[in-house]
Structures are given as structure tokens and as C-alpha cells.
Design a protein around this motif. Sequence first.
Motif, short mmCIF file in Angstrom:
data_model
loop_
_atom_site.label_atom_id
_atom_site.label_comp_id
_atom_site.label_asym_id
_atom_site.label_seq_id
_atom_site.Cartn_x
_atom_site.Cartn_y
_atom_site.Cartn_z
N GLU A 103 3.31 17.76 -18.09
CA GLU A 103 2.38 16.62 -18.20
C GLU A 103 3.09 15.45 -17.45
OE1 GLU A 103 -0.92 16.71 -18.65
OE2 GLU A 103 -0.68 18.98 -18.88
N GLY A 104 4.42 15.60 -17.07
CA GLY A 104 4.95 14.50 -16.47
C GLY A 104 5.95 13.77 -17.31
N PHE A 105 6.27 12.48 -17.16
CA PHE A 105 7.41 12.05 -17.78
C PHE A 105 7.06 10.90 -18.85
CE2 PHE A 105 7.82 12.03 -13.15
CZ PHE A 105 9.21 12.88 -13.04
N ASP A 106 8.00 10.91 -20.04
CA ASP A 106 7.79 9.88 -20.94
C ASP A 106 7.78 8.75 -20.29
OD1 ASP A 106 8.49 7.85 -22.85
OD2 ASP A 106 8.86 9.59 -24.23
N GLU A 107 6.91 7.81 -20.37
CA GLU A 107 6.57 6.35 -19.60
C GLU A 107 7.61 5.69 -19.99
OE1 GLU A 107 3.97 4.15 -17.20
OE2 GLU A 107 3.91 6.13 -17.58
N ALA A 141 2.73 12.45 -27.58
CA ALA A 141 2.56 11.49 -28.59
C ALA A 141 0.91 11.22 -28.63
CB ALA A 141 3.07 10.20 -28.64
N GLY A 142 0.28 11.24 -29.63
CA GLY A 142 -1.43 11.20 -29.76
C GLY A 142 -2.15 12.28 -29.53
N GLY A 143 -1.39 13.49 -29.29
CA GLY A 143 -2.30 14.90 -29.12
C GLY A 143 -2.47 14.92 -27.46
N GLY A 144 -3.07 16.24 -27.44
CA GLY A 144 -3.33 16.70 -25.92
C GLY A 144 -2.67 17.75 -25.57
N ALA A 145 -3.24 18.24 -24.46
CA ALA A 145 -2.69 19.65 -23.71
C ALA A 145 -1.44 19.14 -23.04
CB ALA A 145 -3.77 19.99 -23.00
N LEU A 162 0.50 18.49 -7.72
CA LEU A 162 1.27 19.58 -7.40
C LEU A 162 1.86 20.16 -8.79
CD1 LEU A 162 3.28 17.99 -4.56
CD2 LEU A 162 1.52 19.57 -4.35
N SER A 163 2.52 21.42 -8.55
CA SER A 163 2.80 22.00 -10.01
C SER A 163 3.93 21.50 -10.49
CB SER A 163 3.35 23.56 -9.49
OG SER A 163 1.97 24.29 -9.44
N GLY A 164 4.73 20.52 -9.59
CA GLY A 164 5.89 19.89 -9.91
C GLY A 164 6.27 19.02 -8.68
N GLY A 165 7.41 18.08 -8.92
CA GLY A 165 7.72 17.01 -8.12
C GLY A 165 8.53 17.54 -7.08
N GLU A 166 8.92 18.76 -7.13
CA GLU A 166 9.80 19.41 -6.09
C GLU A 166 9.21 19.52 -4.62
OE1 GLU A 166 11.30 20.53 -9.99
OE2 GLU A 166 9.35 20.76 -9.01
N CYS A 167 8.33 19.94 -4.41
CA CYS A 167 7.86 19.79 -2.86
C CYS A 167 7.58 18.61 -2.46
CB CYS A 167 6.40 20.59 -3.05
SG CYS A 167 6.39 22.28 -3.14
N ALA A 168 7.20 17.69 -3.46
CA ALA A 168 7.01 16.21 -2.85
C ALA A 168 8.28 15.56 -2.62
CB ALA A 168 6.29 15.40 -4.06
N ALA A 169 9.32 16.14 -3.41
CA ALA A 169 10.67 15.51 -3.06
C ALA A 169 11.32 16.05 -1.68
CB ALA A 169 11.71 16.02 -3.93
N LEU A 170 11.00 17.35 -1.45
CA LEU A 170 11.56 17.94 -0.09
C LEU A 170 10.74 17.23 1.14
CD1 LEU A 170 10.89 21.87 -0.90
CD2 LEU A 170 13.05 20.47 -0.28
N MET A 171 9.62 16.72 0.88
CA MET A 171 8.69 15.92 1.77
C MET A 171 9.55 14.74 2.06
SD MET A 171 4.56 16.33 0.77
CE MET A 171 4.04 15.44 1.95
N VAL A 172 9.78 13.82 0.87
CA VAL A 172 10.52 12.60 1.27
C VAL A 172 11.84 12.82 1.72
CG1 VAL A 172 11.45 10.75 -0.29
CG2 VAL A 172 9.16 11.57 -0.88
N LEU A 173 12.49 13.69 1.28
CA LEU A 173 13.88 13.97 1.98
C LEU A 173 13.70 14.46 3.52
CD1 LEU A 173 15.72 16.01 -0.73
CD2 LEU A 173 16.26 13.58 -0.11
N ASP A 174 12.78 14.91 3.77
CA ASP A 174 12.52 15.56 5.44
C ASP A 174 12.39 14.38 6.02
OD1 ASP A 174 12.24 17.74 7.35
OD2 ASP A 174 10.28 16.50 7.58
N ALA A 175 11.53 13.47 5.39
CA ALA A 175 11.01 12.13 6.23
C ALA A 175 12.29 11.19 6.43
CB ALA A 175 9.88 11.47 5.64
N CYS A 176 13.11 11.13 5.53
CA CYS A 176 14.38 10.39 5.77
C CYS A 176 15.21 11.08 6.46
CB CYS A 176 14.82 10.20 4.27
SG CYS A 176 14.07 9.22 3.19
N ILE A 177 15.66 12.20 6.38
CA ILE A 177 16.90 12.88 7.06
C ILE A 177 16.35 12.75 8.55
CG2 ILE A 177 17.61 15.11 7.67
CD1 ILE A 177 17.01 15.76 4.43
#
Length: 248
Positions: free
Chosen positions: A117-121, A56-60, A139-154
Motif C-alpha cells: 500500500e506504499g510508505f509510512d507517511e 494504522a486505522g485499519g484497511g486492506a 503499478l505493482s511497485g516503484g521499480e518500473c517507475a525507477a527504471l523510467m527515471v534512470l533511463d531518462a537521466c542516463i
Amino acid sequence: MTFSTTVLTLYPEMFPGPLGVSLAGRALSEGTWSIDPVHIRDFATDRHRTVDDTPAGGGAGMVLKVNILAAAIDHARSVNPGAPVIAMTPRGKPISQKRIRELADGPGVILLCGRFEGFDERIFEGREVEEVSVGDIVLSGGECAALMVLDACIRLLPGVMGAPSSGTEESFEDGLLEYPHYTRPTEWEGCTIPEVLRSGDHAKIAAWRKRQAEDDTRSRRPDLWERHRDARVQPASGARRKNEDLGS
């Protein structure tokens, strides 16, 4: 009780990924934790399975649609009630070891992985989604970050690590970086293991490790050192204020 994780993603084939091997993989096969990768496109309503639209509002770029995200989150919450929903985004609050421990002590977690570009706010307030960042990087997406969080928890789940102290004598657990480690050979290319670590004097070793942790944190992560120093001072000042209130 199994630590149940749900990952909302456009690339479910990325999970469990590296978490399917080593300690996390063994814990997964033993049922200590579980993972359910859910494809966000499954909640699209058109024949093209569209999940994004122009900003919304334009942009890439493209933005993930709020109605599709909400449907995916509602599904995940129905399957994993009580688990917090965390969106992986560089705009989020930096994740801390304290927050990781809170998550690991809970029933599980629902991780929302962004792309484009991410999530609708509107999704953050509309579905009470916690925004989390794993660092000042994109990052290209949240998947690698999610793996980090899961590894830290597990790794903190009961029985995953061999020695109970392995989870507490780590960087960030007490607000400091971890002290340096050494092992045999005693001498390598002219460098030797510090003499105190070969002394057998456990009190001296503990003091050396504490001093090294403080020195390394002060020089390498002054931001952590400031928070650690403030945390040490705060209880004393708080106790002083209490005594003043009591007239003592």
C-alpha cells in the motif's frame, strides 16, 4: 565523474534490467554511470526480516515500516552523499523533463521503490524524501517507475547519445511535443513524406517543424500548450512590470 545511482527495493534483481543493454548498458560498462540495488529487507531487525505492517486505522494491504525505510535511506546517503532521495509513488508530483535534467546534472540519485500500500507517511518529512510520479497510473511497485527515471537521466549524460542535439530536440525539452519524423521510402501505401522536408530549404523545414510541434501540442496535450503559452507571455509581462517600477 560517474553518475551514481542507488535503488532501495524489495526486488534488487530487477536492476539494471533493461538499462543493462543498448546505450545505457554501454554507458554502464564504460563507467559513465553506476547502480547499486540495495535490498530493503537487509535493514529489518527481526529474524523474519519484516519490512511491513498493517495500516494504522485499519484497511486492506500492508504499509512499509518507517524505521526500516529510514535505516535504508541513511545507508544509501552514507554511500552516495549529496544525491537526492526520490520515492516513486502515484501520490507524488509528476516528474518533468526539467527535473530530469536537474538530476542528470547532479552527482546521482537515490530511488526508493514502494510496494504493497506504499510508505509510512512519516518518512517523507523525517528524511526529506521527494515524492515523484511517472503518470496517472498505478503499478505493482516503484521499480518500473525507477527504471523510467534512470533511463531518462542516463541518456542525458555526456557521451551517452551520439549527436549532441539528440537530447535537446525532443518532446518536452522546450515545453512542446516533438515534431513528426519521416524517412525513406518517400512514398508508402499512397502516403508521401511532406514536400517541405524534401525541399532542402532548411529555413522552411525549421519553420514547418516548429509549426507542427505547436499544432500537435495544442491538439494532443492542451495542458502542455497552456503552460508553454504562459511561459512565452510571462517574460514580456515581467519586463513590463520592471520598466513600470523604474518609471519608464
